[in-house]
Design a protein around this motif. Structure first.
Motif, PDB file in Angstrom:
ATOM      1  N   MET A 155       0.848  -1.171   0.000  1.00 37.81           N
ATOM      2  CA  MET A 155       0.000   0.000   0.000  1.00 37.81           C
ATOM      3  C   MET A 155       0.889   1.228   0.000  1.00 37.81           C
ATOM      4  O   MET A 155       1.865   1.289   0.716  1.00 37.81           O
ATOM      5  CB  MET A 155      -0.897  -0.037   1.235  1.00 37.81           C
ATOM      6  CG  MET A 155      -1.792   1.125   1.357  1.00 37.81           C
ATOM      7  SD  MET A 155      -3.576   0.941   1.202  1.00 37.81           S
ATOM      8  CE  MET A 155      -3.928   0.098  -0.251  1.00 37.81           C
ATOM      9  N   GLU A 156       0.514   2.190  -0.800  1.00 36.74           N
ATOM     10  CA  GLU A 156       1.298   3.414  -0.883  1.00 36.74           C
ATOM     11  C   GLU A 156       0.373   4.618  -0.931  1.00 36.74           C
ATOM     12  O   GLU A 156      -0.569   4.663  -1.727  1.00 36.74           O
ATOM     13  CB  GLU A 156       2.180   3.382  -2.135  1.00 36.74           C
ATOM     14  CG  GLU A 156       3.117   4.555  -2.236  1.00 36.74           C
ATOM     15  CD  GLU A 156       4.042   4.442  -3.427  1.00 36.74           C
ATOM     16  OE1 GLU A 156       4.322   5.486  -4.027  1.00 36.74           O
ATOM     17  OE2 GLU A 156       4.457   3.314  -3.759  1.00 36.74           O
ATOM     18  N   LEU A 157       0.652   5.586  -0.063  1.00 34.26           N
ATOM     19  CA  LEU A 157      -0.105   6.829  -0.051  1.00 34.26           C
ATOM     20  C   LEU A 157       0.195   7.590  -1.337  1.00 34.26           C
ATOM     21  O   LEU A 157       1.351   7.825  -1.674  1.00 34.26           O
ATOM     22  CB  LEU A 157       0.285   7.671   1.167  1.00 34.26           C
ATOM     23  CG  LEU A 157      -0.437   8.993   1.357  1.00 34.26           C
ATOM     24  CD1 LEU A 157      -1.928   8.773   1.608  1.00 34.26           C
ATOM     25  CD2 LEU A 157       0.178   9.762   2.518  1.00 34.26           C
ATOM     26  N   MET A 187      -9.460   3.737  12.291  1.00 29.97           N
ATOM     27  CA  MET A 187      -9.668   4.917  13.121  1.00 29.97           C
ATOM     28  C   MET A 187     -10.925   4.793  13.977  1.00 29.97           C
ATOM     29  O   MET A 187     -10.903   5.036  15.186  1.00 29.97           O
ATOM     30  CB  MET A 187      -9.782   6.172  12.250  1.00 29.97           C
ATOM     31  CG  MET A 187     -10.108   7.435  13.042  1.00 29.97           C
ATOM     32  SD  MET A 187     -10.600   8.839  12.013  1.00 29.97           S
ATOM     33  CE  MET A 187      -9.180   9.020  10.979  1.00 29.97           C
ATOM     34  N   HIS A 188     -12.025   4.390  13.354  1.00 31.13           N
ATOM     35  CA  HIS A 188     -13.293   4.394  14.082  1.00 31.13           C
ATOM     36  C   HIS A 188     -13.456   3.187  15.002  1.00 31.13           C
ATOM     37  O   HIS A 188     -14.150   3.286  16.016  1.00 31.13           O
ATOM     38  CB  HIS A 188     -14.446   4.578  13.111  1.00 31.13           C
ATOM     39  CG  HIS A 188     -14.341   5.918  12.447  1.00 31.13           C
ATOM     40  ND1 HIS A 188     -14.467   7.091  13.154  1.00 31.13           N
ATOM     41  CD2 HIS A 188     -14.066   6.272  11.176  1.00 31.13           C
ATOM     42  CE1 HIS A 188     -14.282   8.110  12.343  1.00 31.13           C
ATOM     43  NE2 HIS A 188     -14.036   7.639  11.120  1.00 31.13           N
ATOM     44  N   ALA A 189     -12.802   2.094  14.692  1.00 28.91           N
ATOM     45  CA  ALA A 189     -12.789   0.976  15.641  1.00 28.91           C
ATOM     46  C   ALA A 189     -12.055   1.403  16.917  1.00 28.91           C
ATOM     47  O   ALA A 189     -12.519   1.134  18.031  1.00 28.91           O
ATOM     48  CB  ALA A 189     -12.130  -0.253  15.015  1.00 28.91           C
ATOM     49  N   LYS A 190     -10.946   2.100  16.747  1.00 31.82           N
ATOM     50  CA  LYS A 190     -10.203   2.600  17.914  1.00 31.82           C
ATOM     51  C   LYS A 190     -11.019   3.643  18.670  1.00 31.82           C
ATOM     52  O   LYS A 190     -11.015   3.662  19.906  1.00 31.82           O
ATOM     53  CB  LYS A 190      -8.861   3.173  17.473  1.00 31.82           C
ATOM     54  CG  LYS A 190      -7.891   2.093  17.031  1.00 31.82           C
ATOM     55  CD  LYS A 190      -6.607   2.668  16.458  1.00 31.82           C
ATOM     56  CE  LYS A 190      -5.674   1.536  16.033  1.00 31.82           C
ATOM     57  NZ  LYS A 190      -4.500   2.053  15.283  1.00 31.82           N
ATOM     58  N   MET A 233      -4.918   6.167   1.257  1.00 32.04           N
ATOM     59  CA  MET A 233      -4.682   6.170   2.696  1.00 32.04           C
ATOM     60  C   MET A 233      -4.841   4.776   3.289  1.00 32.04           C
ATOM     61  O   MET A 233      -5.646   3.973   2.803  1.00 32.04           O
ATOM     62  CB  MET A 233      -5.651   7.152   3.384  1.00 32.04           C
ATOM     63  CG  MET A 233      -5.387   8.603   3.021  1.00 32.04           C
ATOM     64  SD  MET A 233      -6.690   9.751   3.538  1.00 32.04           S
ATOM     65  CE  MET A 233      -6.706   9.520   5.315  1.00 32.04           C
ATOM     66  N   TYR A 234      -4.057   4.498   4.304  1.00 33.37           N
ATOM     67  CA  TYR A 234      -4.103   3.221   5.026  1.00 33.37           C
ATOM     68  C   TYR A 234      -3.741   3.495   6.475  1.00 33.37           C
ATOM     69  O   TYR A 234      -3.173   4.560   6.796  1.00 33.37           O
ATOM     70  CB  TYR A 234      -3.156   2.195   4.392  1.00 33.37           C
ATOM     71  CG  TYR A 234      -1.725   2.664   4.326  1.00 33.37           C
ATOM     72  CD1 TYR A 234      -0.845   2.408   5.384  1.00 33.37           C
ATOM     73  CD2 TYR A 234      -1.260   3.388   3.247  1.00 33.37           C
ATOM     74  CE1 TYR A 234       0.463   2.859   5.347  1.00 33.37           C
ATOM     75  CE2 TYR A 234       0.044   3.851   3.191  1.00 33.37           C
ATOM     76  CZ  TYR A 234       0.892   3.578   4.247  1.00 33.37           C
ATOM     77  OH  TYR A 234       2.196   4.029   4.221  1.00 33.37           O
ATOM     78  N   PRO A 235      -4.048   2.583   7.388  1.00 34.25           N
ATOM     79  CA  PRO A 235      -3.725   2.837   8.808  1.00 34.25           C
ATOM     80  C   PRO A 235      -2.233   3.121   8.987  1.00 34.25           C
ATOM     81  O   PRO A 235      -1.386   2.390   8.498  1.00 34.25           O
ATOM     82  CB  PRO A 235      -4.115   1.521   9.491  1.00 34.25           C
ATOM     83  CG  PRO A 235      -5.182   0.953   8.617  1.00 34.25           C
ATOM     84  CD  PRO A 235      -4.761   1.315   7.208  1.00 34.25           C
ATOM     85  N   GLY A 236      -1.938   4.222   9.646  1.00 40.78           N
ATOM     86  CA  GLY A 236      -0.563   4.594   9.918  1.00 40.78           C
ATOM     87  C   GLY A 236       0.135   5.359   8.808  1.00 40.78           C
ATOM     88  O   GLY A 236       1.324   5.686   8.930  1.00 40.78           O
ATOM     89  N   CYS A 237      -0.556   5.690   7.733  1.00 37.08           N
ATOM     90  CA  CYS A 237       0.101   6.336   6.588  1.00 37.08           C
ATOM     91  C   CYS A 237       0.646   7.718   6.899  1.00 37.08           C
ATOM     92  O   CYS A 237       1.524   8.206   6.200  1.00 37.08           O
ATOM     93  CB  CYS A 237      -0.818   6.374   5.373  1.00 37.08           C
ATOM     94  SG  CYS A 237      -2.282   7.417   5.566  1.00 37.08           S
ATOM     95  N   PHE A 238       0.155   8.368   7.956  1.00 39.27           N
ATOM     96  CA  PHE A 238       0.631   9.700   8.292  1.00 39.27           C
ATOM     97  C   PHE A 238       1.599   9.682   9.485  1.00 39.27           C
ATOM     98  O   PHE A 238       2.016  10.737   9.935  1.00 39.27           O
ATOM     99  CB  PHE A 238      -0.535  10.640   8.590  1.00 39.27           C
ATOM    100  CG  PHE A 238      -1.415  10.905   7.411  1.00 39.27           C
ATOM    101  CD1 PHE A 238      -0.912  11.421   6.230  1.00 39.27           C
ATOM    102  CD2 PHE A 238      -2.769  10.609   7.463  1.00 39.27           C
ATOM    103  CE1 PHE A 238      -1.723  11.661   5.133  1.00 39.27           C
ATOM    104  CE2 PHE A 238      -3.596  10.854   6.382  1.00 39.27           C
ATOM    105  CZ  PHE A 238      -3.076  11.377   5.215  1.00 39.27           C
TER     106      PHE A 238
END
Length: 148
Positions: A1-3, A54-57, A142-147
């Protein structure tokens, strides 16, 4: 996966518009657990890993909802959800997949057993908001942790 790119930096005006919509829908939804369930279920349907993570967390921060998160995709099969939550989840699925069958009258009628017309619009706005976030996240890679 790539932003592909950071939409927040490339077009802050668009982000501001989305944040206004998010703030509006968040302020209108008094049941924060239900609000997060909507976001998670729609993100599952749309295949948005960033928003799902994000929303599960966010839901976990509201209490012990791990089982509900794990079983949300099969909410019809388990007794973990209230009748109101079930009605709203069915509405969320219908709106997320609006091109397939619209919002069938029985789905509308069931939700209206629990909410006013004004609250119905608030739910539609919440569902549309997460649909928009999903489409931004998926389109930009976008993917979890991409930022991080």
């Amino acid at each position: 996966m790539e932003l592909r790119f950071n939409h927040q930096k490339v077009n802050p005006t668009a982000l501001k518009a989305m944040m206004s919509l998010e703030q509006y829908t968040s302020s209108r939804c008094t049941d924060k657990v239900l609000y997060e369930l909507i976001k998670i279920r729609v993100s599952q349907i749309n295949g948005c890993s960033f928003c799902l993570d994000m929303h599960a967390k966010d839901l976990l921060k509201l209490g012990d909802h791990a089982d509900r998160i794990l079983l949300l995709s099969v909410w019809r099969e388990v007794p973990l959800f209230t009748e109101k939550e079930r009605a709203v989840l069915e509405l969320a699925e219908a709106v997320a997949n609006i091109g397939q069958a619209g919002v069938p009258q029985p789905v509308y009628d069931k939700v209206r057993e629990f909410v006013s017309e004004e609250e119905f619009i608030d739910l539609i706005m919440a569902i549309n908001t997460i649909n928009s976030w999903n489409r931004i996240a998926i389109s930009t890679g976008m993917y979890p942790g991409c930022f991080d």
